[in-house]
Enzyme design. Structure first.
Site, PDB file in Angstrom:
ATOM      1  N   GLU A  49      -6.636  35.184  -2.024  1.00  0.00           N
ATOM      2  CA  GLU A  49      -5.820  34.822  -0.856  1.00  0.00           C
ATOM      3  C   GLU A  49      -6.607  33.991   0.151  1.00  0.00           C
ATOM      4  O   GLU A  49      -6.045  33.158   0.853  1.00  0.00           O
ATOM      5  CB  GLU A  49      -5.252  36.066  -0.188  1.00  0.00           C
ATOM      6  CG  GLU A  49      -4.134  36.740  -0.988  1.00  0.00           C
ATOM      7  CD  GLU A  49      -4.654  37.744  -2.009  1.00  0.00           C
ATOM      8  OE1 GLU A  49      -5.883  37.802  -2.220  1.00  0.00           O
ATOM      9  OE2 GLU A  49      -3.833  38.467  -2.595  1.00  0.00           O
ATOM     10  N   PHE A 111       1.369  52.955   0.493  1.00  0.00           N
ATOM     11  CA  PHE A 111       0.594  52.187  -0.480  1.00  0.00           C
ATOM     12  C   PHE A 111       0.578  50.706  -0.076  1.00  0.00           C
ATOM     13  O   PHE A 111       1.609  50.123   0.209  1.00  0.00           O
ATOM     14  CB  PHE A 111       1.194  52.339  -1.881  1.00  0.00           C
ATOM     15  CG  PHE A 111       0.462  51.510  -2.910  1.00  0.00           C
ATOM     16  CD1 PHE A 111      -0.864  51.757  -3.214  1.00  0.00           C
ATOM     17  CD2 PHE A 111       1.107  50.458  -3.547  1.00  0.00           C
ATOM     18  CE1 PHE A 111      -1.539  50.986  -4.138  1.00  0.00           C
ATOM     19  CE2 PHE A 111       0.440  49.673  -4.477  1.00  0.00           C
ATOM     20  CZ  PHE A 111      -0.892  49.934  -4.769  1.00  0.00           C
ATOM     21  N   GLN A 112      -0.591  50.127  -0.064  1.00  0.00           N
ATOM     22  CA  GLN A 112      -0.801  48.732   0.312  1.00  0.00           C
ATOM     23  C   GLN A 112      -0.230  48.385   1.679  1.00  0.00           C
ATOM     24  O   GLN A 112       0.298  47.308   1.891  1.00  0.00           O
ATOM     25  CB  GLN A 112      -0.268  47.786  -0.767  1.00  0.00           C
ATOM     26  CG  GLN A 112      -1.085  47.921  -2.049  1.00  0.00           C
ATOM     27  CD  GLN A 112      -0.881  46.776  -3.011  1.00  0.00           C
ATOM     28  OE1 GLN A 112       0.195  46.208  -3.109  1.00  0.00           O
ATOM     29  NE2 GLN A 112      -1.945  46.433  -3.742  1.00  0.00           N
ATOM     30  N   LYS A 161       9.430  44.565   3.147  1.00  0.00           N
ATOM     31  CA  LYS A 161      10.150  44.431   1.880  1.00  0.00           C
ATOM     32  C   LYS A 161      11.651  44.610   2.053  1.00  0.00           C
ATOM     33  O   LYS A 161      12.445  43.876   1.458  1.00  0.00           O
ATOM     34  CB  LYS A 161       9.614  45.469   0.888  1.00  0.00           C
ATOM     35  CG  LYS A 161      10.205  45.345  -0.505  1.00  0.00           C
ATOM     36  CD  LYS A 161       9.533  46.328  -1.459  1.00  0.00           C
ATOM     37  CE  LYS A 161      10.248  46.415  -2.791  1.00  0.00           C
ATOM     38  NZ  LYS A 161      10.375  45.131  -3.479  1.00  0.00           N
ATOM     39  N   MET A 475     -29.706  26.509   5.160  1.00  0.00           N
ATOM     40  CA  MET A 475     -29.781  26.453   6.617  1.00  0.00           C
ATOM     41  C   MET A 475     -30.479  27.689   7.172  1.00  0.00           C
ATOM     42  O   MET A 475     -31.266  27.607   8.119  1.00  0.00           O
ATOM     43  CB  MET A 475     -28.375  26.317   7.206  1.00  0.00           C
ATOM     44  CG  MET A 475     -28.354  26.151   8.701  1.00  0.00           C
ATOM     45  SD  MET A 475     -29.315  24.731   9.230  1.00  0.00           S
ATOM     46  CE  MET A 475     -28.060  23.466   9.271  1.00  0.00           C
TER      47      MET A 475
HETATM   48  C1  TPP Z   1     -19.115  33.499   5.262  1.00  0.00           C
HETATM   49  C2  TPP Z   1     -20.429  33.171   5.853  1.00  0.00           C
HETATM   50  N1  TPP Z   1     -21.475  34.024   5.682  1.00  0.00           N
HETATM   51  C3  TPP Z   1     -22.674  33.735   6.214  1.00  0.00           C
HETATM   52  C4  TPP Z   1     -22.872  32.588   6.921  1.00  0.00           C
HETATM   53  C5  TPP Z   1     -24.240  32.268   7.521  1.00  0.00           C
HETATM   54  N2  TPP Z   1     -24.772  31.034   6.931  1.00  0.00           N
HETATM   55  C6  TPP Z   1     -24.689  29.841   7.554  1.00  0.00           C
HETATM   56  S1  TPP Z   1     -25.317  28.606   6.645  1.00  0.00           S
HETATM   57  C7  TPP Z   1     -25.737  29.640   5.395  1.00  0.00           C
HETATM   58  C8  TPP Z   1     -26.398  29.122   4.163  1.00  0.00           C
HETATM   59  C9  TPP Z   1     -25.477  28.336   3.323  1.00  0.00           C
HETATM   60  O1  TPP Z   1     -26.084  28.099   2.075  1.00  0.00           O
HETATM   61  P1  TPP Z   1     -25.576  26.956   1.134  1.00  0.00           P
HETATM   62  O2  TPP Z   1     -24.117  27.040   0.977  1.00  0.00           O
HETATM   63  O3  TPP Z   1     -26.382  26.945  -0.099  1.00  0.00           O
HETATM   64  O4  TPP Z   1     -25.824  25.658   2.012  1.00  0.00           O
HETATM   65  P2  TPP Z   1     -27.182  24.912   2.378  1.00  0.00           P
HETATM   66  O5  TPP Z   1     -27.518  25.293   3.777  1.00  0.00           O
HETATM   67  O6  TPP Z   1     -28.223  25.326   1.395  1.00  0.00           O
HETATM   68  O7  TPP Z   1     -26.816  23.470   2.271  1.00  0.00           O
HETATM   69  C10 TPP Z   1     -25.397  30.950   5.714  1.00  0.00           C
HETATM   70  C11 TPP Z   1     -25.681  32.113   4.872  1.00  0.00           C
HETATM   71  C12 TPP Z   1     -21.756  31.742   7.093  1.00  0.00           C
HETATM   72  N3  TPP Z   1     -21.820  30.621   7.795  1.00  0.00           N
HETATM   73  N4  TPP Z   1     -20.561  32.046   6.527  1.00  0.00           N
END
Ligand code: TPP
Ligand code: MG
Lengths: 561, 173
Positions: A49, A111-112, A161, A475
């Site tokens: 979803e 439920f749900q 529903k 990052m």
């Molecule tokens: C759902 C979610 N969880 C955690 C984060 C924290 N976060 C920001 S950037 C990042 C790393 C992203 O890794 P990747 O997709 O490999 O991108 P890169 O920075 O390596 O290009 C994380 C964990 C986030 N922004 N969103």
């Protein structure tokens, strides 16, 4: 003739001229799915979803039309929350319909059952629980009206529903009238005239354009404003594409990973004209030191954006397009040689640009992520619809892709949702089957909604995924490198799957590039394949995003490469 | 003490709202306050002459410029029809309290005298308690409570403030 709630629901969508919805079925929405089975409306089945909501969001951002999503109760509904919050933060018009348990057992932990109206109260523009079939059509009319007008945003409608099963008369209201909801569109004429005088007096003006420019369709008016007044323009992440990146007056994106020139211009300006931007902390850095010499004109459709983070010396509430098209003729009438007046300022900006251009080190045998994006930019002439995930991939895209048209960058700016880009690309491709749609992805983020490969394959949506694969949550790793003494705590993704095989297993095409020479040919190859393609770019693992402003610092304190 | 009350009263705002008399409206408003870190000192709500509209009175404390944000955020809610900060104009405010005090034989006369001075009413009597009803503004209620404290307040229920602008100042659609 009486219609069932499910029939009324579908009829309402048709009246709203909805031709595509994204969804995932379940028990309490079976009646609706039964009607959808032969309704003149395309339903795209996501595999989660969250994917459906992001796809509806991508559809909406790319097309400007409302995105629609339909899910079942309980877990189906709760799975939409991240997508709704993402759309809320970025003001995206989507309407999410959730099934609900029958009215007589609501509140019984059935439920749900999940109180999705309660759960989404703080992340929707508005939401509804429809308790009576007599209210159904009017509620749907209101939901679309609220989602798409004023400052747009997500609206959720919870459909029990029994309401869907009940029979009732169908009458679709011509118009929605809500007495507590009257968005302001026309800017105050006196205030506009005053702002024109203020702009005419400024010596070092700069325009900060946000997502509001794109939402209101004001790119053309913005370009005119900049050209009439010879005023340089910086656009936030959400505003990219709202002003051509190829324009001489374009400074690039400001903020934490902003372009040197943009951050310096904001810091040295005597007038800041903010349009459709809410001064996110990623844009302003340390608020005390933000635009310290500038008076601030703040144009925004949402009164709560004004004076929230940054004092607005000259606020104008209203629609950006409407306000700019009133301002521009007045500016033209000013007897003034704008170019001459701003000559010194523009020269100073040119110096910054020359001395601190956006660069990266492209030596060596490894693929640089920035190079990949430059090549994608060239191959698509800056005209593709680009979505991003979150992290380094997102910032490099914002820096190196030259967006020239509105609604061509779809990125989760406010919430920063990893996993947004790929389903959003599917939604955008559903809206524009013939355009090139590319998700510039991180290896971490792509895995958050990788299951949507099945959706892309099933509906023959030929989206491209360009993974900038650094085998890191890059990052976060960058922060750990710079501020936590290289202690790479739980950010290494050494056990990534083989993305090429994954793509193939889903029936998509998988490609891999490991050397710089392969980058451009592989991009061309992928663009020529009329199917979903995943490209695994094995990039230099510890490449960082620069400039970078440490959290809490002034945006003029940039760490440079 | 009096000084302190006065100071508090100054940083306080009494906001009047007309809202849709609809389930969920109250939750949205309360949620806005908690979600954005605004305080609520008191909140009252009841239908107006038009049963589809409720009138709400919220007393909130201002920390800095926040009151302007509070009001703008309230206006943004779809279920909120009208909002006004009464403190910008002249207004009357009242609050009612029911106060149950101990009634020992030796202090009964004292309680009755105090109630009389404050134009309160005794609404319930038992062998050991008096329950009195009092209406007034914040200062009046505060003063009464201070006088009754030494006698022994067993419990107290206050309605929270209701308020209307004076004279022609009317909050309507
Ligand atoms: C759902 C979610 N969880 C955690 C984060 C924290 N976060 C920001 S950037 C990042 C790393 C992203 O890794 P990747 O997709 O490999 O991108 P890169 O920075 O390596 O290009 C994380 C964990 C986030 N922004 N969103
Ligand atoms: Mg990565």
């Amino acid at each position: 003739m009486k219609k069932s709630g499910a029939e009324i629901f579908v009829e309402c969508l048709l009246r709203e001229k909805i031709d595509t919805i994204f969804g995932f079925p379940g028990g309490v929405v079976l009646d609706v799915y039964n009607v959808l089975f032969d309704a003149p409306l395309r339903h795209i089945l996501s595999r989660h979803e969250q994917g459906a909501v992001h796809a509806a969001d991508g559809y909406a951002r790319a097309s400007g039309k409302p995105g629609v999503c339909l899910v079942t109760s309980g877990p189906g509904a709760t799975n939409t929350v991240t997508g709704i919050a993402t759309a809320y933060m970025d003001s995206v018009p989507i309407v999410v319909f959730t099934g609900q348990v029958p009215t007589r057992i609501i509140g019984n932990d059935a439920f749900q059952e999940a109180d999705i109206v309660g759960i989404t109260l703080p992340c929707t523009k508005h939401n509804y629980l429809v308790k009576d079939i007599a209210d159904l059509a009017r509620t749907i009319k209101e939901a679309f009206f609220i989602a798409t007008t004023g400052r747009p945003g997500p609206v959720l409608v919870d459909l029990p529903k029994d309401v869907l099963a009940a029979k009732g008369d169908f009458k679709y209201p011509e118009r929605a009238y809500i007495r507590g909801y009257n968005p302001t569109y026309e800017g105050h004429a006196g205030q506009i005239a005053k702002v024109v005088k203020i702009i005419a007096r400024a010596k070092r003006p700069v325009i900060l354009a946000g997502g509001g420019i794109i939402i209101s369709g004001a790119s053309e008016e913005l370009r005119q404003l900049a050209e009439i007044g010879q005023i340089p323009v910086t656009t936030t992440l959400m505003g990219l594409g709202g002003f051509p990146a190829t324009h001489a007056l374009f400074l690039g994106m400001p903020g934490m990973h902003g372009i040197y020139t943009a951050n310096m211009a904001l810091s040295e300006a005597d007038l800041l004209i903010a349009i459709g931007s809410r001064f996110d902390d990623r844009v302003t850095g340390n608020l005390e030191e933000f635009a310290p010499h500038a008076k601030i004109v703040h144009i925004d459709i949402d009164p709560t954006s004004i004076g929230k983070n940054v004092r607005g010396d000259y606020p104008v509430v209203g629609d950006a397009k409407k306000i700019l098209s009133k301002m521009n003729p007045l500016l033209k009438k000013e007897e003034k040689d704008w170019l001459k007046d701003h000559e010194e300022w523009l020269r100073e900006i040119e110096e910054w640009r020359k001395n601190h251009p956006l660069t990266y080190n492209n030596q060596g045998k490894k693929i640089k992520p920035q190079y990949v994006i430059e090549q994608i930019n060239e191959a698509t002439k800056g005209e593709a619809i680009i979505t991003t995930e979150v992290g380094q991939n997102q910032m490099w895209t914002a820096q190196f892709y030259k967006f020239t048209k509105p609604r061509t960058l779809l990125s989760s700016g406010g919430l920063g949702t990893m996993g947004y880009g790929f389903p959003a690309a599917i939604g955008a491709q559903a809206a524009f089957p013939d355009k090139i749609v590319i998700d510039i992805a991180g290896d971490g983020s792509f895995q958050m909604n990788i299951q949507e490969l099945a959706t892309a394959v099933q509906y023959r949506l030929p989206v491209k995924v360009a993974i900038l694969n650094n085998k890191y949550l890059g990052m976060v790793r960058q922060w750990q490198q710079l501020f936590y003494n290289r202690r790479y705590s739980y950010t290494c993704l050494n056990s990534n799957p083989d993305f090429v095989k994954i793509a193939e297993a889903y029936g998509a095409v998988g490609l891999r590039a490991s050397e710089p020479e392969e980058v451009r040919p592989i991009i061309e190859q992928a663009l020529a394949i009329p199917k979903p393609v995943v490209i695994d770019f094995e990039i230099d693992r510890e490449e960082n995003v620069y400039p970078m402003v440490p959290v809490g610092a002034s945006i003029r304190r940039m760490l440079l490469a | 003490m009096a000084d302190k009350i006065f100071e508090n009263a100054k940083s306080r705002h009494t906001i009047s709202l007309l809202v849709e008399n609809r389930f969920g409206a109250l939750t949205r408003i309360a949620g806005l306050f908690s979600g954005r870190g605004f305080n609520i000192d008191s909140l009252t709500v009841a239908p107006t002459v038009d049963p589809s509209i409720s009138r709400m009175t919220i007393v909130t404390r201002d920390n800095g410029q926040i009151i302007e944000q509070v009001i703008k955020q309230l206006r943004k809610l779809i279920d909120v029809i009208k909002v006004v900060d009464l403190c910008e104009e002249d207004y009357v405010e009242r609050e009612m309290a029911l106060i149950k005090v101990e009634s020992e034989p030796e202090n009964r006369a004292e309680v009755l005298r105090i109630v009389d001075i404050f134009r309160g009413k005794i609404v319930d009597v038992s062998a050991t308690t008096y329950t009195l009803e009092i209406t007034g503004d914040e200062e009046k209620l505060g003063a009464l409570i201070n006088l009754l404290k030494p006698i022994g307040i067993i419990e107290i229920a206050r309605t929270g403030k209701v308020a209307l602008g004076r004279g022609n100042k009317v909050l309507k659609l």
